[in-house]
Design a protein around this motif. Structure first.
Motif, PDB file in Angstrom:
ATOM      1  N   GLY A   1      51.480   9.388  33.717  1.00 24.72           N
ATOM      2  CA  GLY A   1      51.545   8.096  33.055  1.00 24.72           C
ATOM      3  C   GLY A   1      52.799   7.950  32.213  1.00 24.72           C
ATOM      4  N   SER A   2      52.846   6.875  31.462  1.00 24.45           N
ATOM      5  CA  SER A   2      54.012   6.584  30.634  1.00 24.45           C
ATOM      6  C   SER A   2      54.095   7.501  29.412  1.00 24.45           C
ATOM      7  N   ASP A   3      52.987   8.138  29.047  1.00 26.46           N
ATOM      8  CA  ASP A   3      52.956   9.085  27.937  1.00 26.46           C
ATOM      9  C   ASP A   3      51.775  10.030  28.168  1.00 26.46           C
ATOM     10  N   PRO A   4      51.647  11.112  27.408  1.00 22.19           N
ATOM     11  CA  PRO A   4      50.560  12.080  27.638  1.00 22.19           C
ATOM     12  C   PRO A   4      49.165  11.451  27.548  1.00 22.19           C
ATOM     13  N   TRP A   5      48.968  10.544  26.606  1.00 20.21           N
ATOM     14  CA  TRP A   5      47.672   9.860  26.465  1.00 20.21           C
ATOM     15  C   TRP A   5      47.317   9.121  27.751  1.00 20.21           C
ATOM     16  N   GLN A   6      48.278   8.368  28.271  1.00 21.77           N
ATOM     17  CA  GLN A   6      48.059   7.595  29.493  1.00 21.77           C
ATOM     18  C   GLN A   6      47.849   8.512  30.693  1.00 21.77           C
ATOM     19  N   THR A   7      48.556   9.630  30.730  1.00 23.18           N
ATOM     20  CA  THR A   7      48.385  10.566  31.837  1.00 23.18           C
ATOM     21  C   THR A   7      46.957  11.087  31.894  1.00 23.18           C
ATOM     22  N   ALA A   8      46.402  11.455  30.736  1.00 23.90           N
ATOM     23  CA  ALA A   8      45.025  11.950  30.700  1.00 23.90           C
ATOM     24  C   ALA A   8      44.059  10.895  31.213  1.00 23.90           C
ATOM     25  N   ARG A   9      44.236   9.648  30.802  1.00 22.94           N
ATOM     26  CA  ARG A   9      43.323   8.578  31.236  1.00 22.94           C
ATOM     27  C   ARG A   9      43.425   8.318  32.725  1.00 22.94           C
ATOM     28  N   LEU A  10      44.640   8.224  33.232  1.00 24.60           N
ATOM     29  CA  LEU A  10      44.825   7.938  34.655  1.00 24.60           C
ATOM     30  C   LEU A  10      44.253   9.053  35.527  1.00 24.60           C
ATOM     31  N   ARG A  11      44.411  10.284  35.080  1.00 24.89           N
ATOM     32  CA  ARG A  11      43.871  11.403  35.851  1.00 24.89           C
ATOM     33  C   ARG A  11      42.349  11.393  35.855  1.00 24.89           C
ATOM     34  N   ALA A  12      41.749  11.073  34.713  1.00 28.32           N
ATOM     35  CA  ALA A  12      40.284  10.983  34.664  1.00 28.32           C
ATOM     36  C   ALA A  12      39.795   9.861  35.573  1.00 28.32           C
ATOM     37  N   ASP A  13      40.481   8.715  35.560  1.00 24.53           N
ATOM     38  CA  ASP A  13      40.112   7.609  36.452  1.00 24.53           C
ATOM     39  C   ASP A  13      40.152   8.049  37.910  1.00 24.53           C
ATOM     40  N   ALA A  14      41.248   8.699  38.285  1.00 17.36           N
ATOM     41  CA  ALA A  14      41.422   9.108  39.677  1.00 17.36           C
ATOM     42  C   ALA A  14      40.331  10.086  40.104  1.00 17.36           C
ATOM     43  N   LYS A  15      39.983  11.020  39.232  1.00 18.63           N
ATOM     44  CA  LYS A  15      38.915  11.968  39.552  1.00 18.63           C
ATOM     45  C   LYS A  15      37.581  11.256  39.729  1.00 18.63           C
ATOM     46  N   ALA A  16      37.293  10.316  38.837  1.00 19.19           N
ATOM     47  CA  ALA A  16      36.006   9.610  38.898  1.00 19.19           C
ATOM     48  C   ALA A  16      35.842   8.834  40.196  1.00 19.19           C
ATOM     49  N   LEU A  17      36.938   8.348  40.745  1.00 15.65           N
ATOM     50  CA  LEU A  17      36.886   7.525  41.950  1.00 15.65           C
ATOM     51  C   LEU A  17      37.100   8.323  43.229  1.00 15.65           C
ATOM     52  N   SER A  18      37.245   9.652  43.111  1.00 15.72           N
ATOM     53  CA  SER A  18      37.642  10.435  44.275  1.00 15.72           C
ATOM     54  C   SER A  18      36.538  11.284  44.892  1.00 15.72           C
ATOM     55  N   VAL A  19      35.320  11.172  44.382  1.00 14.94           N
ATOM     56  CA  VAL A  19      34.228  11.951  44.951  1.00 14.94           C
ATOM     57  C   VAL A  19      33.918  11.416  46.353  1.00 14.94           C
ATOM     58  N   GLU A  20      33.714  12.299  47.301  1.00 11.21           N
ATOM     59  CA  GLU A  20      33.404  11.876  48.660  1.00 11.21           C
ATOM     60  C   GLU A  20      32.079  11.120  48.689  1.00 11.21           C
ATOM     61  N   MET A  21      32.108   9.932  49.286  1.00  9.19           N
ATOM     62  CA  MET A  21      30.906   9.102  49.316  1.00  9.19           C
ATOM     63  C   MET A  21      29.749   9.807  50.017  1.00  9.19           C
ATOM     64  N   GLY A  22      30.074  10.644  50.991  1.00  7.76           N
ATOM     65  CA  GLY A  22      29.020  11.351  51.705  1.00  7.76           C
ATOM     66  C   GLY A  22      28.243  12.314  50.829  1.00  7.76           C
ATOM     67  N   ALA A  23      28.844  12.709  49.701  1.00  5.34           N
ATOM     68  CA  ALA A  23      28.171  13.630  48.785  1.00  5.34           C
ATOM     69  C   ALA A  23      27.257  12.910  47.804  1.00  5.34           C
ATOM     70  N   VAL A  24      27.344  11.578  47.765  1.00  8.85           N
ATOM     71  CA  VAL A  24      26.536  10.773  46.848  1.00  8.85           C
ATOM     72  C   VAL A  24      25.580   9.927  47.691  1.00  8.85           C
ATOM     73  N   HIS A  25      24.314  10.311  47.697  1.00 13.39           N
ATOM     74  CA  HIS A  25      23.347   9.668  48.591  1.00 13.39           C
ATOM     75  C   HIS A  25      22.473   8.632  47.892  1.00 13.39           C
ATOM     76  N   GLU A  26      22.646   8.477  46.605  1.00 13.66           N
ATOM     77  CA  GLU A  26      21.828   7.521  45.871  1.00 13.66           C
ATOM     78  C   GLU A  26      22.641   6.966  44.713  1.00 13.66           C
ATOM     79  N   ASN A  27      22.133   5.912  44.092  1.00 17.37           N
ATOM     80  CA  ASN A  27      22.874   5.301  42.994  1.00 17.37           C
ATOM     81  C   ASN A  27      23.172   6.340  41.915  1.00 17.37           C
ATOM     82  N   SER A  28      24.454   6.485  41.591  1.00 21.57           N
ATOM     83  CA  SER A  28      24.860   7.535  40.662  1.00 21.57           C
ATOM     84  C   SER A  28      25.977   7.058  39.750  1.00 21.57           C
ATOM     85  N   ILE A  29      26.020   7.637  38.569  1.00 23.83           N
ATOM     86  CA  ILE A  29      27.163   7.494  37.680  1.00 23.83           C
ATOM     87  C   ILE A  29      27.939   8.800  37.739  1.00 23.83           C
ATOM     88  N   VAL A  30      29.218   8.714  38.105  1.00 26.74           N
ATOM     89  CA  VAL A  30      30.077   9.888  38.166  1.00 26.74           C
ATOM     90  C   VAL A  30      30.882   9.975  36.874  1.00 26.74           C
TER      91      VAL A  30
END
Length: 223
Positions: free
Chosen positions: A40-69
């Motif tokens: 990101g543009s600074d360390p704070w932003q880098t941490a947030r963007l990386r957390a976002d990317a991880k949260a959205l990157s779980v394989e859908m096949g591994a989540v078989h029911e409504n879940s919060i990641v």
């Protein structure tokens, strides 16, 4: 809306233990993203963007029911520069020498994403970054070498484990210990309660929540 389970998008045993100690039972699934490539543009932003990317990157096949990641990331900031994990002991030694007698900050981010059964794309619900400030004492050469021999520097952004022998490296800290370890539990619990998930009164799902509205949740959060 029923949320059946909470998923931790991480292989970190430290984050898993933090959640379990707080009464949050999670299923662990490794995220599928190259976090080091996200800057990101600074360390704070880098941490947030990386957390976002991880949260959205779980394989859908591994989540078989409504879940919060739940996903998290931590970036150390020292004199305006971002630091990740040290590659080897020599790099850890250089880092600790640099941090010795100085102040640095740890930016610990977490993100929540909604995975709905049979839907193709997850939805980002919220992101938040909590910062802790730490004053490391001036380390004698033999102390630094003794700490390196503990191997606690491995896999840690600051080259130390504050919750273990790493506590001996510091004069003072400003921030709660879960933020320092890498997942701000108090802020996370607050966000889960906003969604209708109270793991104190109901440790296990399914939880009955209001219809999950990413736009509304993002407004409530601190993205």
């Amino acid at each position: 809306m029923k949320i059946n389970r909470l998923v931790l998008a991480s292989t970190s045993r430290f984050r898993r233990v933090l959640l379990e100690q707080s009464g949050i039972q999670v299923f662990g699934i490794a995220p599928q993203c190259d976090e080091e490539a996200i800057v990101g543009s600074d360390p704070w932003q880098t941490a947030r963007l990386r957390a976002d990317a991880k949260a959205l990157s779980v394989e859908m096949g591994a989540v078989h029911e409504n879940s919060i990641v739940i996903a998290a990331d931590q970036v150390l900031e020292f004199q305006g520069r971002a630091f990740g994990k040290a590659a080897d002991e020599d790099e850890a030694r250089l880092r600790l020498r640099e941090f010795s007698g100085q102040v640095h900050r740890l930016h610990s981010a977490f993100s929540l994403a909604f995975y709905e059964a049979d839907h193709a794309e997850p939805k980002l619900l919220s992101s938040e970054v909590v910062t802790a400030t730490l004053g490391m004492r001036t380390l004698a050469a033999d102390e630094l070498e003794a700490y390196l021999r503990t191997r606690e520097w491995e896999g840690c952004a600051g080259c130390y484990q504050y919750e273990n022998k790493g506590a001996q490296l510091f004069d003072w800290v400003d921030g709660d210990h879960t933020t320092i370890i890498g997942l701000p539990v108090l802020a996370l619990l607050k966000q889960l309660r906003k969604l209708g998930i109270n793991t104190l009164t109901q440790p296990m799902g399914p939880w009955t929540c209001e219809t999950v509205d990413p736009a509304r949740t993002l407004e409530l959060g601190q993205i």
